[in-house]
Structure formats: structure tokens, C-alpha cells
Design a protein around this motif. Structure first.
Motif, short mmCIF file in Angstrom:
data_model
loop_
_atom_site.label_atom_id
_atom_site.label_comp_id
_atom_site.label_asym_id
_atom_site.label_seq_id
_atom_site.Cartn_x
_atom_site.Cartn_y
_atom_site.Cartn_z
N GLN A 109 0.86 -1.18 0.00
CA GLN A 109 0.00 0.00 0.00
C GLN A 109 0.90 1.23 0.00
O GLN A 109 1.91 1.28 0.71
CB GLN A 109 -0.92 0.00 1.21
CG GLN A 109 -1.96 1.09 1.17
CD GLN A 109 -3.00 0.93 2.27
OE1 GLN A 109 -2.87 0.12 3.17
NE2 GLN A 109 -4.05 1.74 2.20
N PHE A 110 0.53 2.21 -0.82
CA PHE A 110 1.29 3.45 -0.94
C PHE A 110 0.49 4.60 -0.36
O PHE A 110 -0.68 4.78 -0.72
CB PHE A 110 1.58 3.77 -2.42
CG PHE A 110 2.46 2.77 -3.09
CD1 PHE A 110 3.84 2.94 -3.12
CD2 PHE A 110 1.93 1.65 -3.72
CE1 PHE A 110 4.66 2.03 -3.76
CE2 PHE A 110 2.74 0.73 -4.35
CZ PHE A 110 4.11 0.92 -4.37
N PHE A 111 1.10 5.36 0.51
CA PHE A 111 0.54 6.61 0.99
C PHE A 111 1.46 7.70 0.44
O PHE A 111 2.61 7.81 0.86
CB PHE A 111 0.50 6.66 2.53
CG PHE A 111 -0.32 5.55 3.13
CD1 PHE A 111 -1.69 5.69 3.27
CD2 PHE A 111 0.28 4.38 3.54
CE1 PHE A 111 -2.45 4.67 3.82
CE2 PHE A 111 -0.47 3.34 4.09
CZ PHE A 111 -1.84 3.50 4.23
N LEU A 112 0.97 8.45 -0.52
CA LEU A 112 1.80 9.46 -1.17
C LEU A 112 1.72 10.78 -0.42
O LEU A 112 0.63 11.25 -0.09
CB LEU A 112 1.36 9.67 -2.62
CG LEU A 112 1.40 8.43 -3.51
CD1 LEU A 112 0.99 8.80 -4.94
CD2 LEU A 112 2.76 7.76 -3.50
N THR A 113 2.88 11.38 -0.17
CA THR A 113 2.94 12.70 0.44
C THR A 113 3.88 13.57 -0.38
O THR A 113 4.62 13.06 -1.23
CB THR A 113 3.43 12.62 1.91
OG1 THR A 113 4.70 11.96 1.94
CG2 THR A 113 2.45 11.87 2.78
N VAL A 119 10.33 6.06 0.29
CA VAL A 119 11.02 6.17 -1.00
C VAL A 119 10.62 7.50 -1.61
O VAL A 119 9.44 7.86 -1.61
CB VAL A 119 10.61 5.01 -1.94
CG1 VAL A 119 11.17 5.21 -3.34
CG2 VAL A 119 11.05 3.67 -1.37
N VAL A 120 11.61 8.25 -2.10
CA VAL A 120 11.29 9.44 -2.88
C VAL A 120 11.23 9.01 -4.33
O VAL A 120 12.04 8.21 -4.79
CB VAL A 120 12.29 10.61 -2.67
CG1 VAL A 120 12.14 11.19 -1.29
CG2 VAL A 120 13.71 10.18 -2.93
N THR A 179 5.07 20.97 -18.62
CA THR A 179 5.34 21.73 -19.83
C THR A 179 4.39 21.17 -20.88
O THR A 179 3.61 20.28 -20.57
CB THR A 179 6.81 21.62 -20.29
OG1 THR A 179 7.10 20.26 -20.59
CG2 THR A 179 7.77 22.14 -19.24
N THR A 180 4.49 21.61 -22.07
CA THR A 180 3.49 21.27 -23.08
C THR A 180 3.04 19.81 -23.06
O THR A 180 1.88 19.52 -22.82
CB THR A 180 4.01 21.62 -24.49
OG1 THR A 180 4.46 22.97 -24.46
CG2 THR A 180 2.93 21.47 -25.53
N ASP A 181 3.96 18.88 -23.33
CA ASP A 181 3.59 17.47 -23.42
C ASP A 181 4.31 16.58 -22.42
O ASP A 181 4.28 15.35 -22.55
CB ASP A 181 3.84 16.95 -24.84
CG ASP A 181 2.87 17.53 -25.85
OD1 ASP A 181 1.70 17.80 -25.47
OD2 ASP A 181 3.26 17.72 -27.01
N THR A 182 4.96 17.16 -21.45
CA THR A 182 5.71 16.39 -20.45
C THR A 182 5.34 16.89 -19.06
O THR A 182 5.23 18.08 -18.83
CB THR A 182 7.24 16.55 -20.67
OG1 THR A 182 7.56 16.18 -22.00
CG2 THR A 182 8.02 15.69 -19.70
N ALA A 183 5.15 15.95 -18.15
CA ALA A 183 4.83 16.28 -16.77
C ALA A 183 5.79 15.55 -15.85
O ALA A 183 6.14 14.39 -16.08
CB ALA A 183 3.39 15.88 -16.44
N LEU A 184 6.22 16.25 -14.82
CA LEU A 184 7.11 15.70 -13.81
C LEU A 184 6.37 15.65 -12.49
O LEU A 184 5.86 16.67 -12.03
CB LEU A 184 8.35 16.59 -13.69
CG LEU A 184 9.38 16.21 -12.65
CD1 LEU A 184 10.14 14.97 -13.11
CD2 LEU A 184 10.35 17.37 -12.44
N VAL A 185 6.30 14.46 -11.90
CA VAL A 185 5.65 14.30 -10.60
C VAL A 185 6.72 13.83 -9.62
O VAL A 185 7.38 12.82 -9.86
CB VAL A 185 4.51 13.26 -10.65
CG1 VAL A 185 3.86 13.11 -9.27
CG2 VAL A 185 3.47 13.63 -11.69
N THR A 186 6.89 14.57 -8.53
CA THR A 186 7.76 14.12 -7.45
C THR A 186 6.89 13.87 -6.23
O THR A 186 5.87 14.55 -6.03
CB THR A 186 8.86 15.14 -7.12
OG1 THR A 186 8.24 16.39 -6.76
CG2 THR A 186 9.79 15.36 -8.30
N CYS A 187 7.27 12.87 -5.46
CA CYS A 187 6.48 12.54 -4.27
C CYS A 187 7.30 11.67 -3.34
O CYS A 187 8.36 11.16 -3.70
CB CYS A 187 5.19 11.82 -4.65
SG CYS A 187 5.41 10.24 -5.48
N THR A 188 6.79 11.52 -2.14
CA THR A 188 7.34 10.55 -1.20
C THR A 188 6.36 9.40 -1.12
O THR A 188 5.17 9.61 -0.88
CB THR A 188 7.55 11.18 0.19
OG1 THR A 188 8.43 12.29 0.07
CG2 THR A 188 8.12 10.17 1.17
#
Length: 150
Positions: free
Chosen positions: A68-72, A111-112, A79-88
């Protein structure tokens, strides 16, 4: 009202983690681009190409009874056609107890992660996932330490 790109990327990111939790390999496979993808699981070398990346997830799913993942700390840049998602990723996982076959003790891990998505005609697809364990000052995985008395 139409959903924004940020909302659509967030939905794609959530779908990725939900597919992992359910052990739904078919859905997880459909969330990735068709080629030129990469993945780094914590402690693993870089995996490149659809075959290597998806094989790694099949192995993880086959050998993980519960996850199970709890994202924080989720942040999305676009940007136009690219997305960057960072999370813990606050991960809770476990496997069967050796003797009983029931779910054994659960383990926690931090884990980051960086997930890169690319816009396609079929929506936002994963291009790359990189997970790195969070280390404490003593260099070990971040686990709660027992407080010493007084």
C-alpha cells in the motif's frame, strides 16, 4: 467542466500506484508508453525498454503479498507534453508468514520518487519512474528509531 492537465496527470499518477496495490499487471502495463521507457527501483540498476521495465513489475507483483502506498509531498510540474511528478512513497508491505501462510508482519519504507509522464492521444502515459530510498544520518533506510530512556 473539463479537467485540467494537472488533474489528468495526478489521476494517471494515482492510477499507477493503485494498479500496483491491486497487483493489476494489465492496467499497470497500459499506463506506460509503448517504447523508450526507463525505471529505477530502489537498489536496482536502470531498467530500459518496455520488456525490462514490465518484467520487473511482474516480478515485484508475484513476490509481494500486500503493498500500500501513501503518497505525500506530491508536486506536479508541467510543460506542453511532459509532466514531472515528485512525491514521497510511504510504503507499507508484507508477505506471507512462512509457517501459517497468512500475511506476515508489515514493513514500512520511505522512498522518494520521480515519475515522468508524456501526453499521448490516449492520455498521459508513464515515460520514466525513479525511486530512491530515504536514508537517515547513519546511512540506513529511514525507519522510526526507538527513543532511549531519559
Amino acid at each position: 467542466m473539463s479537467r485540467t492537465d494537472i488533474e489528468l496527470v495526478e489521476e494517471a499518477n494515482t492510477a499507477f500506484y493503485e494498479a500496483m496495490e491491486r497487483g493489476d499487471f494489465e492496467t499497470l502495463s497500459g499506463l506506460w508508453l509503448d517504447d523508450d521507457i526507463s525505471c529505477v527501483h530502489p537498489g536496482w540498476p536502470v531498467l530500459s525498454g518496455r520488456g525490462e521495465v514490465l518484467r520487473s513489475y511482474a516480478l515485484i507483483m508475484a513476490n509481494t503479498e500486500y503493498i500500500q502506498f501513501f503518497l505525500t509531498d506530491v508536486k506536479i510540474s508541467l510543460t506542453t507534453d511532459t509532466a514531472l511528478v515528485t512525491c514521497t512513497e510511504n510504503i507499507l508491505s508484507g508477505g506471507p508468514a512462512e509457517e501459517s501462510g497468512e500475511l506476515g508482519p508489515l514493513m514500512g519504507q520511505l522512498v522518494v520518487a520521480t515519475n515522468v509522464f508524456h501526453r499521448t492521444p490516449d492520455g498521459w502515459k508513464l515515460w520514466s519512474h525513479h525511486g530512491s530510498p530515504v536514508l537517515t544520518e547513519n546511512g540506513e533506510d529511514d525507519q522510526p528509531e526507538e527513543e532511549s530512556p531519559g
